[in-house]
Design a protein around this motif. Structure first.
Motif, PDB file in Angstrom:
ATOM      1  N   GLY A 122     -47.929  -4.901 -20.660  1.00  0.00           N
ATOM      2  CA  GLY A 122     -50.205  -4.670 -21.193  1.00  0.00           C
ATOM      3  C   GLY A 122     -49.712  -4.244 -22.789  1.00  0.00           C
ATOM      4  N   SER A 123     -48.383  -3.690 -23.186  1.00  0.00           N
ATOM      5  CA  SER A 123     -48.819  -2.980 -24.563  1.00  0.00           C
ATOM      6  C   SER A 123     -47.751  -3.647 -25.001  1.00  0.00           C
ATOM      7  N   GLU A 124     -47.652  -3.744 -26.681  1.00  0.00           N
ATOM      8  CA  GLU A 124     -46.902  -4.459 -27.896  1.00  0.00           C
ATOM      9  C   GLU A 124     -45.909  -4.292 -27.073  1.00  0.00           C
ATOM     10  N   SER A 125     -44.999  -3.084 -26.915  1.00  0.00           N
ATOM     11  CA  SER A 125     -43.767  -2.599 -26.630  1.00  0.00           C
ATOM     12  C   SER A 125     -43.788  -2.103 -25.232  1.00  0.00           C
ATOM     13  N   ALA A 126     -44.205  -2.609 -24.633  1.00  0.00           N
ATOM     14  CA  ALA A 126     -43.832  -2.757 -23.223  1.00  0.00           C
ATOM     15  C   ALA A 126     -43.030  -2.391 -22.879  1.00  0.00           C
ATOM     16  N   TYR A 127     -42.228  -1.249 -21.311  1.00  0.00           N
ATOM     17  CA  TYR A 127     -40.984  -0.585 -21.585  1.00  0.00           C
ATOM     18  C   TYR A 127     -40.949   0.410 -20.229  1.00  0.00           C
ATOM     19  N   TYR A 128     -40.133  -0.167 -19.424  1.00  0.00           N
ATOM     20  CA  TYR A 128     -40.955   0.413 -18.176  1.00  0.00           C
ATOM     21  C   TYR A 128     -38.953   0.573 -16.732  1.00  0.00           C
ATOM     22  N   ALA A 129     -39.070   1.231 -16.262  1.00  0.00           N
ATOM     23  CA  ALA A 129     -38.192   1.227 -14.770  1.00  0.00           C
ATOM     24  C   ALA A 129     -38.988   0.800 -13.519  1.00  0.00           C
ATOM     25  N   LEU A 130     -38.059  -0.128 -12.738  1.00  0.00           N
ATOM     26  CA  LEU A 130     -38.669  -1.312 -11.959  1.00  0.00           C
ATOM     27  C   LEU A 130     -37.458  -0.799 -11.098  1.00  0.00           C
ATOM     28  N   TYR A 131     -37.853  -0.571  -9.689  1.00  0.00           N
ATOM     29  CA  TYR A 131     -36.913  -0.716  -8.961  1.00  0.00           C
ATOM     30  C   TYR A 131     -37.229  -1.210  -7.334  1.00  0.00           C
ATOM     31  N   GLY A 132     -36.645  -1.915  -6.486  1.00  0.00           N
ATOM     32  CA  GLY A 132     -36.899  -3.382  -5.350  1.00  0.00           C
ATOM     33  C   GLY A 132     -35.757  -3.656  -4.705  1.00  0.00           C
ATOM     34  N   TRP A 133     -35.860  -4.521  -4.336  1.00  0.00           N
ATOM     35  CA  TRP A 133     -35.000  -5.421  -3.360  1.00  0.00           C
ATOM     36  C   TRP A 133     -34.970  -6.894  -3.507  1.00  0.00           C
ATOM     37  N   ALA A 134     -33.787  -6.714  -3.233  1.00  0.00           N
ATOM     38  CA  ALA A 134     -32.585  -8.467  -3.795  1.00  0.00           C
ATOM     39  C   ALA A 134     -33.157  -9.060  -2.589  1.00  0.00           C
ATOM     40  N   PRO A 135     -33.709  -9.889  -2.229  1.00  0.00           N
ATOM     41  CA  PRO A 135     -33.217 -10.503  -1.221  1.00  0.00           C
ATOM     42  C   PRO A 135     -31.903 -11.048  -0.035  1.00  0.00           C
ATOM     43  N   GLY A 136     -31.697 -10.189   1.188  1.00  0.00           N
ATOM     44  CA  GLY A 136     -30.801 -11.123   1.732  1.00  0.00           C
ATOM     45  C   GLY A 136     -31.110 -12.029   3.019  1.00  0.00           C
ATOM     46  N   ALA A 137     -29.937 -11.730   3.528  1.00  0.00           N
ATOM     47  CA  ALA A 137     -29.550 -13.146   5.149  1.00  0.00           C
ATOM     48  C   ALA A 137     -31.129 -12.667   5.637  1.00  0.00           C
ATOM     49  N   GLY A 138     -32.047 -14.041   6.135  1.00  0.00           N
ATOM     50  CA  GLY A 138     -32.930 -13.516   7.102  1.00  0.00           C
ATOM     51  C   GLY A 138     -34.735 -12.691   6.455  1.00  0.00           C
ATOM     52  N   VAL A 139     -34.205 -12.781   5.076  1.00  0.00           N
ATOM     53  CA  VAL A 139     -35.501 -12.520   4.270  1.00  0.00           C
ATOM     54  C   VAL A 139     -35.794 -13.556   2.927  1.00  0.00           C
ATOM     55  N   GLY A 140     -36.776 -13.550   2.778  1.00  0.00           N
ATOM     56  CA  GLY A 140     -37.073 -14.060   1.678  1.00  0.00           C
ATOM     57  C   GLY A 140     -38.587 -13.453   0.400  1.00  0.00           C
ATOM     58  N   GLY A 141     -38.117 -13.740  -0.480  1.00  0.00           N
ATOM     59  CA  GLY A 141     -38.475 -13.379  -1.801  1.00  0.00           C
ATOM     60  C   GLY A 141     -40.080 -12.654  -1.307  1.00  0.00           C
ATOM     61  N   ALA A 142     -40.515 -13.434  -0.878  1.00  0.00           N
ATOM     62  CA  ALA A 142     -41.360 -12.600  -0.251  1.00  0.00           C
ATOM     63  C   ALA A 142     -42.069 -11.916   0.838  1.00  0.00           C
ATOM     64  N   ASP A 143     -40.893 -11.700   1.367  1.00  0.00           N
ATOM     65  CA  ASP A 143     -40.170 -10.594   2.047  1.00  0.00           C
ATOM     66  C   ASP A 143     -40.415  -9.597   1.878  1.00  0.00           C
TER      67      ASP A 143
END
Length: 609
Positions: A122-143
């Motif tokens: 929302g800032s003009e110069s948004a700058y941030y760190a984000l973590y997560g899990w990339a889906p693999g076998a047995g899971v989808g993007g919504a999981d």
């Protein structure tokens, strides 16, 4: 023209030429507004490219019914407060996206705000760190949790050195995700991601970390960026001992990587590495555990104008009833040599190379090390630069002694050289042969006078790099008006160096190059006095070059960092003293005052004509 004057003119001309080219190609950068001074505007679209477990880049998944979401500006936040940092992280995506550096202000002005490093979406110069899990076998993007997933705080109230926090998200299909975040007393965050599998099936997923920057223009145009040729700003990474530096403009030119389905450059790290973004004084870096194989990537999304670096670790297989976790680190702060060196000692592979040491790294590293340790002892960077100059001159003294002795002997040979010229007449070959025999007989090297001057050129450039790049020189005071040795001299002839009741010209204006400060003036005087150790050349052209050289340098270096001008003044003063004493020790007494009077007499005669 005698050989001594030839050598001196040659060395001086080379120095002048190199510095002139440097000044033309790399002019001092114009001040740019700091991020704190920019108007904040809304940026549409805050998604980043999230990787998949197979390594394929996919655009962030759309929000699903199983995800709780809120507009980012309405999402709850968790405070960050340490001795050196303050800010907050958003529970929308669990982003670390607001971070201020308590120890650094945007300027030396009273009441100046502290530096802000990270900015929320929302800032003009948004700058941030984000973590997560990339889906693999047995899971989808919504999981798996996405960039806009609304997390809850399971443990902790605020993130501090002594109180880590734990975030939690349940996908309502048997998978519970947790993210524990801690921070040390400086700039290092530790992020432990875990997934608990309470379902009846085995699943696979890959943990990732992302750094995203919005809104940088085609030419690296962003408030707070210097966009200066000798300074690297952009992607920086280490891959098994190979340092990679990619400017923002080059990131925009990446080819489409078919595996990532994005403009990207991918690095496969076998054991040790890191990747992130670096600015002039600040840096953010994703750091997997040492000895870990992972994929690093730099990407660009032209549609939303987002630059991105990421690390993707190998896919983890989570059996039913099991829990798997992985720990990585995030550096977000100032590029302090001492702090970064300590992190390297703790296991961050070759982290000290994240500082931009430049082409002359074999000189800049030891010069900075020496300057840093002198400053630890003295506690004042201005006097430390003078101390550094003394040490450099002491190291070069044997060569200087040899040079000045050779110059003194050349003075003694002047009568014999004049006799050779008269005997040779117009036969230049005969004259040259006679001089070479004379030099050999008297054991004089006519080129020795050039070496001390020529050696100053790489040292000058290395010190310029040290003063311009290292944060230890940023806003470093000396005394009186000299409160920032990384900036040009703030005084000016226009207001008689602050004694008259009006301001001097703005540092970025042409007037500032004309109405110079007291340090460039002292530089010109010190060079002029150094010339007066010897009589002026009899040749009119030589005399004119010598007469103008100090004042040309004075105006050329007027816009350089004042710390560099301090070094040059100290160097000239020490050189004058060394040369005077050595020439006296060899039986030649320089007539400094006589040479000064002679120069004024010649000027008066020239004016009369």
């Amino acid at each position: 023209m005698d050989d001594q004057n030839k050598n001196l003119i040659l060395a001086t001309a080379l120095s002048f030429l190199v510095i002139l080219v440097w000044f033309v190609l790399f002019p001092p950068p114009e001040p740019t507004p700091t991020p704190n001074e920019t108007e904040i505007a809304t940026v549409e679209g805050n998604e980043v490219q999230t990787p998949s477990a197979a390594g394929t880049g996919t655009v962030g998944e759309a929000t699903t019914a199983t995800e709780e979401t809120l507009p980012d500006e309405q999402a709850p936040r968790v405070e960050i407060d340490t001795p050196r940092l303050k800010g907050s992280l958003s529970l929308s995506g669990g982003r670390i996206d607001e971070l201020f550096l308590k120890d650094y202000k945007v300027s030396i002005d009273d009441g100046a705000p502290i530096v802000e490093l990270l900015y929320p979406v929302g800032s003009e110069s948004a700058y941030y760190a984000l973590y997560g899990w990339a889906p693999g076998a047995g899971v989808g993007g919504a999981d798996v949790p996405g960039p806009n997933t609304l997390w809850t705080v399971e443990e902790g109230e605020a993130l501090s050195v002594d109180t880590p926090i734990t975030l939690r998200w349940d996908n309502e299909k048997g998978l519970t995700f947790r993210r524990m975040i801690s921070v040390d007393e400086d700039y290092m965050f530790t992020v432990t991601q875990s997934v608990e599998n309470n379902s009846a099936t085995e699943v696979g997923m890959a943990p990732y970390g992302i750094l995203a920057r919005h809104g940088i223009g085609e030419d690296g145009d962003l408030p707070g960026l210097k966009n200066f040729f000798i300074l690297h700003e952009g992607v920086i990474g280490m891959a098994d001992g190979t340092l990679t530096e990619i400017d923002y403009g080059d990131v925009r030119d990446f080819d489409i990587d078919p595996n990532e389905r994005a403009q990207a450059e991918v690095f496969q790290i076998k054991e040790d590495g890191w990747i992130g973004f670096t600015d002039h004084f600040w840096m953010t870096t994703l750091i997997p555990e040492p000895g870990t194989a992972f994929k690093a990537a730099a990407k660009f999304d032209p549609r939303r104008n987002i630059y991105q670096t990421e690390t993707v670790l190998p896919t983890l297989t989570v059996a039913p009833g099991a829990t798997e976790e992985v720990t990585t680190q995030l550096f977000a702060g100032a590029k302090e040599w001492q702090t970064i060196r300590e992190y390297q000692a703790q296991g961050v592979y070759k982290f000290i190379d994240s500082i931009d040491w430049g082409w002359f790294f074999f000189l800049t590293k030891p010069i900075f090390w020496l300057l840093h340790n002198i400053n630890v002892l003295i506690g004042n960077m201005g006097w430390s630069i003078i101390g550094l100059t003394l040490i450099i001159k002491a190291i070069l003294f044997p060569l200087a002694f040899k040079s000045y002795v050779s110059m003194a002997k050349m003075k003694e040979l002047q009568p014999q050289m004049e006799a050779l010229k008269e005997a040779a007449g117009d036969d230049r070959q005969k004259m040259q042969q006679g001089m070479m025999e004379l030099y050999k007989k008297e054991k004089v090297n006519p080129a020795a006078g050039c070496l001390p001057i020529l050696l100053q050129i790489p040292i000058f450039f290395s010190l310029y790099k040290v003063i311009f790049v290292t944060i230890e020189l940023r806003q470093a005071p000396w005394f009186g008006p000299f409160q920032d040795l990384s900036a040009p001299d703030p005084t000016s002839i226009m207001n008689f160096f602050g004694l008259l009741p009006w301001a001097g010209p703005q540092p970025e204006s042409l007037m500032a190059l004309i109405f110079i400060g007291i340090l460039p003036l002292l530089l010109g005087i010190s060079m002029w006095l150094q010339q007066k150790l010897n009589p002026a050349p009899t040749d009119a052209t030589q005399a004119m070059i010598f007469a103008w050289m100090p004042w040309v340098f004075m105006f050329m270096l007027g816009g350089f960092a004042s710390g560099l001008v301090v070094y040059w003044i100290a160097n000239n003063t020490i050189t004058f003293t060394q040369q005077y004493l050595i020439m006296r020790s060899q039986g030649y007494k320089p007539d400094v005052f006589g040479n000064i009077k002679s120069s004024f007499k010649r000027s008066s005669k020239a004016d009369d004509k």
